[in-house]
Write a protein that holds these residues in place. Structure first.
Motif, PDB file in Angstrom:
ATOM      1  N   GLY A  71       0.817  -1.207   0.000  1.00  0.00           N
ATOM      2  CA  GLY A  71       0.000   0.000   0.000  1.00  0.00           C
ATOM      3  C   GLY A  71       0.850   1.256   0.000  1.00  0.00           C
ATOM      4  O   GLY A  71       2.061   1.216  -0.230  1.00  0.00           O
ATOM      5  N   ARG A  82      -3.141   5.796   5.717  1.00  0.00           N
ATOM      6  CA  ARG A  82      -2.990   4.816   4.646  1.00  0.00           C
ATOM      7  C   ARG A  82      -3.766   5.342   3.443  1.00  0.00           C
ATOM      8  O   ARG A  82      -4.944   5.700   3.550  1.00  0.00           O
ATOM      9  CB  ARG A  82      -3.531   3.447   5.064  1.00  0.00           C
ATOM     10  CG  ARG A  82      -3.445   2.409   3.938  1.00  0.00           C
ATOM     11  CD  ARG A  82      -4.039   1.086   4.356  1.00  0.00           C
ATOM     12  NE  ARG A  82      -3.150   0.388   5.273  1.00  0.00           N
ATOM     13  CZ  ARG A  82      -2.141  -0.397   4.872  1.00  0.00           C
ATOM     14  NH1 ARG A  82      -1.895  -0.577   3.581  1.00  0.00           N
ATOM     15  NH2 ARG A  82      -1.385  -0.997   5.755  1.00  0.00           N
ATOM     16  N   ASP A  84      -5.054   4.500  -0.413  1.00  0.00           N
ATOM     17  CA  ASP A  84      -5.330   3.421  -1.362  1.00  0.00           C
ATOM     18  C   ASP A  84      -5.601   4.023  -2.736  1.00  0.00           C
ATOM     19  O   ASP A  84      -6.673   4.575  -2.971  1.00  0.00           O
ATOM     20  CB  ASP A  84      -6.542   2.612  -0.904  1.00  0.00           C
ATOM     21  CG  ASP A  84      -6.798   1.395  -1.793  1.00  0.00           C
ATOM     22  OD1 ASP A  84      -6.139   1.272  -2.844  1.00  0.00           O
ATOM     23  OD2 ASP A  84      -7.659   0.575  -1.437  1.00  0.00           O
ATOM     24  N   ASP A  87      -9.069   3.163  -4.782  1.00  0.00           N
ATOM     25  CA  ASP A  87     -10.350   3.848  -4.587  1.00  0.00           C
ATOM     26  C   ASP A  87     -10.191   5.286  -4.104  1.00  0.00           C
ATOM     27  O   ASP A  87     -11.172   5.976  -3.854  1.00  0.00           O
ATOM     28  CB  ASP A  87     -11.239   3.070  -3.616  1.00  0.00           C
ATOM     29  CG  ASP A  87     -10.618   2.896  -2.226  1.00  0.00           C
ATOM     30  OD1 ASP A  87      -9.598   3.557  -1.927  1.00  0.00           O
ATOM     31  OD2 ASP A  87     -11.162   2.099  -1.441  1.00  0.00           O
ATOM     32  N   SER A  89      -9.072   6.357  -1.253  1.00  0.00           N
ATOM     33  CA  SER A  89      -9.399   6.559   0.157  1.00  0.00           C
ATOM     34  C   SER A  89      -8.165   6.856   0.996  1.00  0.00           C
ATOM     35  O   SER A  89      -7.059   6.403   0.701  1.00  0.00           O
ATOM     36  CB  SER A  89     -10.109   5.325   0.711  1.00  0.00           C
ATOM     37  OG  SER A  89      -9.256   4.188   0.665  1.00  0.00           O
ATOM     38  N   THR A  91      -7.153   6.552   5.037  1.00  0.00           N
ATOM     39  CA  THR A  91      -7.555   6.022   6.337  1.00  0.00           C
ATOM     40  C   THR A  91      -6.587   6.509   7.403  1.00  0.00           C
ATOM     41  O   THR A  91      -5.386   6.231   7.339  1.00  0.00           O
ATOM     42  CB  THR A  91      -7.562   4.485   6.315  1.00  0.00           C
ATOM     43  OG1 THR A  91      -8.432   4.032   5.274  1.00  0.00           O
ATOM     44  CG2 THR A  91      -8.041   3.928   7.652  1.00  0.00           C
TER      45      THR A  91
END
Length: 301
Positions: A71, A82, A84, A87, A89, A91
């Motif tokens: 990742g 984090r 991604d 998508d 996103s 986090t």
């Protein structure tokens, strides 16, 4: 190499993005990752195909780095996240400076052991509230303090020296990295007159152990020998050069991020490509991108 095709003295404009504050270039898996801090953007550019992807972060984003599990980790004003790319996103993982809401994260590197090193700074660029941190199996710990604008860190090829810039002071520091990750023997590696040479911005270390420093307001990137002597200067057609990453299909192409921030309308008219990405032949390979093995003491892989 050409995407936009303008060439100036061996320096080529390869991507027109008009970043307000382009930063954090990283060569990873045949692509250039970088951010636009002020516009909250993460960019991924593949020179071989011309493909360019953009994601919007939920806050000012200073950098992205690869994680050991495949990742990505992003350093936002709100802390470590984090990221991604699949998508888009983000986090939230860790608040770095809960008591310093006026600070933001700014620049980073990862060493061969998987330790993350990153800096913070006063977003208003006036208070000496910036720190440099180390994140490893023991958690996130400050290792340098009392700087207004931190830039770097960068790590030597043998992993024994950390370089970082005190940008407003015009100084590039070198520190010995002890076995436990603490720093010792801090000394001035190089210093410049910011009024005439610009402000030292993001540093990196190439495969030969030489240090490259980009200069905000200095129209250039400079290369320094391991003993701190300037050995080369690459001039760019924009004044605010923030950092380079060395990679590309040949492994020896330097990609420079730049910024339009702080330019008056008159200066902006004289440098319409401010904020774009430029490339030139570095004549040397860079160091490989290492992956973050821990976040706030948690093993990633």
């Amino acid at each position: 190499m050409a995407v936009n095709g303008e060439v100036n003295g061996g320096v080529e404009r390869v991507l027109g993005v008009g970043a307000m504050l382009g930063e954090g270039p990283l060569w990873l898996d045949d692509a250039l990752w970088f951010v636009d801090i002020k516009q909250h953007r993460v960019h991924r550019f593949t020179p071989a195909t011309g493909d360019h992807q953009t994601w919007t972060a939920p806050a000012q984003v200073g950098w992205v780095q690869p994680l050991a599990d495949g990742g990505m980790l992003a350093g936002l004003q709100t802390g470590l996240h984090r990221f991604d790319p699949a998508d888009g996103s983000f986090t939230h993982l860790h608040v770095v400076e809960p008591d310093s809401p006026g600070n933001r994260l700014n620049d980073s590197t990862v060493d061969a052991a998987g330790r993350l090193w990153f800096g913070s700074m006063d977003d208003g660029e006036s208070a000496a509230s910036g720190l440099i941190y180390r994140a490893d199996a023991d958690g996130v710990a400050p290792v340098v303090d009392g700087i207004v604008i931190t830039n770097g860190p960068a790590i030597s090829t043998d992993g024994a020296t950390l370089y970082h810039c005190d940008t407003l002071a015009g100084t590039i520091h070198a520190c010995t990295i002890r076995e436990d990750g603490s720093l010792a023997d801090t000394r001035i590696f190089a210093a410049v007159d910011v009024a005439t040479q610009g402000y030292p911005d993001g540093p990196i270390v190439d495969a030969e152990g030489y240090v490259w420093v980009s200069f905000y307001g200095g129209w250039c990137v400079r290369r320094y020998s391991p003993d701190g002597k300037q050995v080369a200067e690459i001039r760019l057609p924009v004044s605010n050069v923030t950092k380079i990453a060395i990679g590309g299909p040949d492994g020896r192409t330097a990609y420079a991020t730049t910024a339009a921030k702080g330019l008056s309308d008159d200066h902006r008219a004289l440098q319409p490509y401010a904020g774009d990405v430029f490339a030139f032949d570095a004549g040397v390979a860079g160091q490989p991108a290492h992956r973050v093995a821990t976040i706030a003491g948690r093993r990633i892989a």
